[in-house]
Design an enzyme around this catalytic site. Structure first.
Site, short mmCIF file in Angstrom:
data_model
loop_
_atom_site.label_atom_id
_atom_site.label_comp_id
_atom_site.label_asym_id
_atom_site.label_seq_id
_atom_site.Cartn_x
_atom_site.Cartn_y
_atom_site.Cartn_z
N THR A 251 -79.36 -21.08 95.38
CA THR A 251 -80.22 -20.11 96.04
C THR A 251 -79.41 -19.03 96.75
OG1 THR A 251 -81.91 -21.78 96.39
CG2 THR A 251 -82.04 -19.83 97.78
N TYR B 109 -87.40 -16.13 109.02
CA TYR B 109 -86.18 -15.43 108.58
C TYR B 109 -86.49 -14.47 107.43
CZ TYR B 109 -82.93 -18.97 110.63
OH TYR B 109 -82.19 -19.79 111.44
N GLU C 60 -68.31 -7.32 124.68
CA GLU C 60 -67.67 -7.54 125.99
C GLU C 60 -68.70 -7.92 127.05
OE1 GLU C 60 -65.93 -4.05 127.99
OE2 GLU C 60 -67.09 -2.78 126.64
P1 NDP Z 1 -89.48 -20.03 107.97
O1 NDP Z 1 -89.83 -21.46 108.12
O2 NDP Z 1 -88.37 -19.45 108.74
O3 NDP Z 1 -90.76 -19.14 108.24
C1 NDP Z 1 -91.99 -19.39 107.59
C2 NDP Z 1 -93.00 -18.45 108.19
O4 NDP Z 1 -94.23 -18.57 107.48
C3 NDP Z 1 -93.30 -18.75 109.65
O5 NDP Z 1 -93.46 -17.54 110.32
C4 NDP Z 1 -94.61 -19.53 109.55
O6 NDP Z 1 -95.41 -19.40 110.69
C5 NDP Z 1 -95.28 -18.84 108.40
N1 NDP Z 1 -96.26 -19.69 107.75
C6 NDP Z 1 -96.13 -20.98 107.37
N2 NDP Z 1 -97.25 -21.41 106.79
C7 NDP Z 1 -98.12 -20.38 106.80
C8 NDP Z 1 -99.45 -20.22 106.35
N3 NDP Z 1 -100.13 -21.22 105.77
N4 NDP Z 1 -100.05 -19.03 106.53
C9 NDP Z 1 -99.38 -18.01 107.13
N5 NDP Z 1 -98.10 -18.10 107.57
C10 NDP Z 1 -97.48 -19.28 107.41
O7 NDP Z 1 -89.29 -19.88 106.40
P2 NDP Z 1 -88.64 -18.73 105.51
O8 NDP Z 1 -89.40 -18.81 104.24
O9 NDP Z 1 -88.55 -17.45 106.22
O10 NDP Z 1 -87.17 -19.28 105.30
C11 NDP Z 1 -86.96 -20.64 104.90
C12 NDP Z 1 -85.67 -21.16 105.45
O11 NDP Z 1 -84.60 -20.56 104.75
C13 NDP Z 1 -85.42 -20.81 106.91
O12 NDP Z 1 -85.99 -21.73 107.79
C14 NDP Z 1 -83.93 -20.83 106.99
O13 NDP Z 1 -83.52 -22.13 107.25
C15 NDP Z 1 -83.50 -20.40 105.61
N6 NDP Z 1 -83.07 -18.98 105.60
C16 NDP Z 1 -82.03 -18.58 106.37
C17 NDP Z 1 -81.62 -17.27 106.38
C18 NDP Z 1 -80.47 -16.84 107.22
O14 NDP Z 1 -79.71 -17.69 107.64
N7 NDP Z 1 -80.33 -15.56 107.52
C19 NDP Z 1 -82.30 -16.27 105.56
C20 NDP Z 1 -83.40 -16.78 104.84
C21 NDP Z 1 -83.76 -18.09 104.86
P3 NDP Z 1 -95.21 -20.35 111.99
O15 NDP Z 1 -93.93 -19.90 112.61
O16 NDP Z 1 -96.39 -20.05 112.81
O17 NDP Z 1 -95.16 -21.75 111.48
#
Ligand code: NDP
Length: 453
Positions: A42, A177, A440
């Site tokens: 990925t 994220y 800083e």
């Molecule tokens: P995240 O878990 O970070 O975010 C998922 C988002 O979707 C949250 O805002 C969540 O809301 C929302 N959500 C979940 N279910 C629903 C739903 N049924 N309806 C509407 N909204 C919903 O997942 P990502 O997909 O962004 O990323 C997955 C993982 O990949 C991350 O947790 C991270 O570990 C990794 N990643 C890391 C990166 C980096 O290091 N820069 C970059 C990209 C990915 P709520 O918060 O309310 O649950």
């Protein structure tokens, strides 16, 4: 040497699997690895690397504008999405070749096939099957989307990297994220972006001030961030899509991207047949040495959903290989893992948020600074940098650092060493700053803005 075809067979050639395979081979193991998609996983193929390239691309729009404040006159700039995607794809092809080279140089045998357990020590690959003394599952994760009407019209980050054209109007659903990063990418490249998040500030789980600063900075950039908004239905129209929102509003866009989380890739691996324990939320259950409930089967990376970050998967893979084949016991420590969100502006963070520190640690002092970065004194851009230190009162250890602003990920990577090493606020205070930098500030904050407990 065992009677098995391999000492180790790895299912999945992403960050964790490739590292584990290479290190195990360097310890003298006979290693096979299989991958149904492209080697690299990925992160390299459809995650961190192409995402960061698109983030760089998106930043140029602002850079051209900011240049004016420094005396530059920049002519009308145009942007070509197909050119960017082509250049990005060339770089991913190059990295894919690097990964293939790493495996062959290490003497690891690669099978470009999907692997399935057909016995506790046997993996089926297409028409063939192989036995292995130990097996490592490193199959990663995949995007998850909620089951709403019309969800089949939505793309995820997987498809966003391959769109034929840049949409004029896009809805990005989610506040994590990926949603924050892609909202910034599309916005910077010129699309009209609506980001829909069900909560009251993006980035749930992050420090509350990081969440509020990022939410307001995203809006300042021009993203239409709709908080406490849910999509009830997606409908295809002649020109694009209509989203029915729970507030009764209808949003018209050309594309809909869902970034609503990821789930471990365990489907079709045959885990149930060999008795590997999987939690109710679908992740493989492992101990601190990445061993499953079956003592010769291990798992690392997103498929275990411990901390879903590439460097964590790589570290877990390395520790596994050293432990099992290198005669060293290396449990994985997931404390103080730094991470970044490449939103615009970006976030860098390590350790406890203010609220988690109060909850888990007790009395803490909070140091905070918010300022206009020096670059923007001349560019005139209204963008803030925010920095926070969370200090455990009794030990004086810095247990959390949070930065939102230019270069935040680069800054926090360095400071993460200090936090991981348990350094105190006094060690920060006696470190001389580099002037003029934003970083800083982290060694010059004198008085707490708040104390808890
Ligand atoms: P995240 O878990 O970070 O975010 C998922 C988002 O979707 C949250 O805002 C969540 O809301 C929302 N959500 C979940 N279910 C629903 C739903 N049924 N309806 C509407 N909204 C919903 O997942 P990502 O997909 O962004 O990323 C997955 C993982 O990949 C991350 O947790 C991270 O570990 C990794 N990643 C890391 C990166 C980096 O290091 N820069 C970059 C990209 C990915 P709520 O918060 O309310 O649950």
């Amino acid at each position: 040497m065992s009677d098995y075809d391999f000492d180790l067979f790895v299912i999945g050639a992403g960050s964790g699997g490739v590292r584990a395979a290479r290190i195990a081979a360097s310890h003298g193991a006979r290693v096979g690895i299989c991958e149904e998609s492209r080697v690299g996983g990925t992160c390299v193929i459809r995650g961190c690397v192409p995402k960061k390239l698109l983030v760089y691309a998106a930043h140029f729009a602002e850079d051209f504008e900011d240049a004016k404040g420094f005396g530059w006159t920049v002519g009308p700039a145009t942007f070509s999405w197909p050119d960017l995607i082509r250049a990005k794809d060339d770089e991913i092809d190059r990295l894919n070749r690097v990964y293939l080279g790493l495996l062959s140089d290490a003497g690891v045998t690669l099978y470009q096939e999907r692997g399935t357990f057909i016995g506790a020590h046997r993996i089926q690959l297409g028409e063939e099957s192989f036995s292995a003394e130990r097996i490592l599952i490193a199959t990663g994760g995949r995007p998850w989307v909620p089951d709403i009407s019309g969800i089949e019209y939505a793309i995820t980050s997987d498809e966003a990297f391959h769109l034929e054209e840049l949409p004029e109007r896009i809805a990005v659903v989610g506040g994590g994220y990926i949603a924050c990063e892609f909202a910034g990418i599309f916005n910077g490249l010129g699309a009209a972006v609506t980001q829909l998040y069900r909560g009251d500030a993006v980035l749930r789980g992050f420090d509350h001030e990081v969440r509020s600063v990022v939410s307001s900075e995203l809006r300042k950039k021009g993203i239409d961030l709709m908080l406490e908004s849910n999509v009830e239905r997606i409908r295809k129209t002649g020109a694009g899509f209509e989203l029915d929102l729970d507030g009764g509003e209808i949003l018209e866009v050309d594309r809909v991207m869902y970034a609503t989380g990821r789930v471990p890739n365990v489907r079709g691996l045959g885990l149930r047949d060999v008795g590997v324990e999987v939690s109710p939320d679908g992740r493989i259950v492992v101990d601190e040495l990445s061993c499953t409930n079956i003592d010769h089967i291990y798992a690392v990376g997103d498929v275990t959903s411990r901390v879903n970050l590439t460097p964590v998967a790589t570290y877990e893979g390395h520790c596994f290989a050293d432990t099992v084949f290198g005669n060293q016991t290396r449990p994985v420590n997931h404390e103080y893992v730094p991470s970044a969100v490449f939103s615009q502006p970006p976030v860098g963070t390590v350790g406890y948020s203010e609220e988690d520190a109060v909850h888990h640690i007790g009395p803490v002092d909070v140091y905070r600074s918010e300022f206009r970065p020096m670059k923007h004194t001349l560019s005139g851009r209204d963008e803030k940098t925010m920095m926070k230190l969370i200090v455990e009162r009794e030990s004086r250890k810095v247990v959390g650092i949070h930065v939102v602003g230019l270069d935040a990920p680069e800054i926090v990577q360095g400071f993460a060493v200090a936090v991981k090493s348990g350094l105190t606020k006094e060690r920060f205070d006696c470190t001389i700053g580099i002037h003029p930098t934003a970083a800083e500030e982290l060694v010059t904050m004198r008085n707490p803005v708040r104390s808890h407990g």
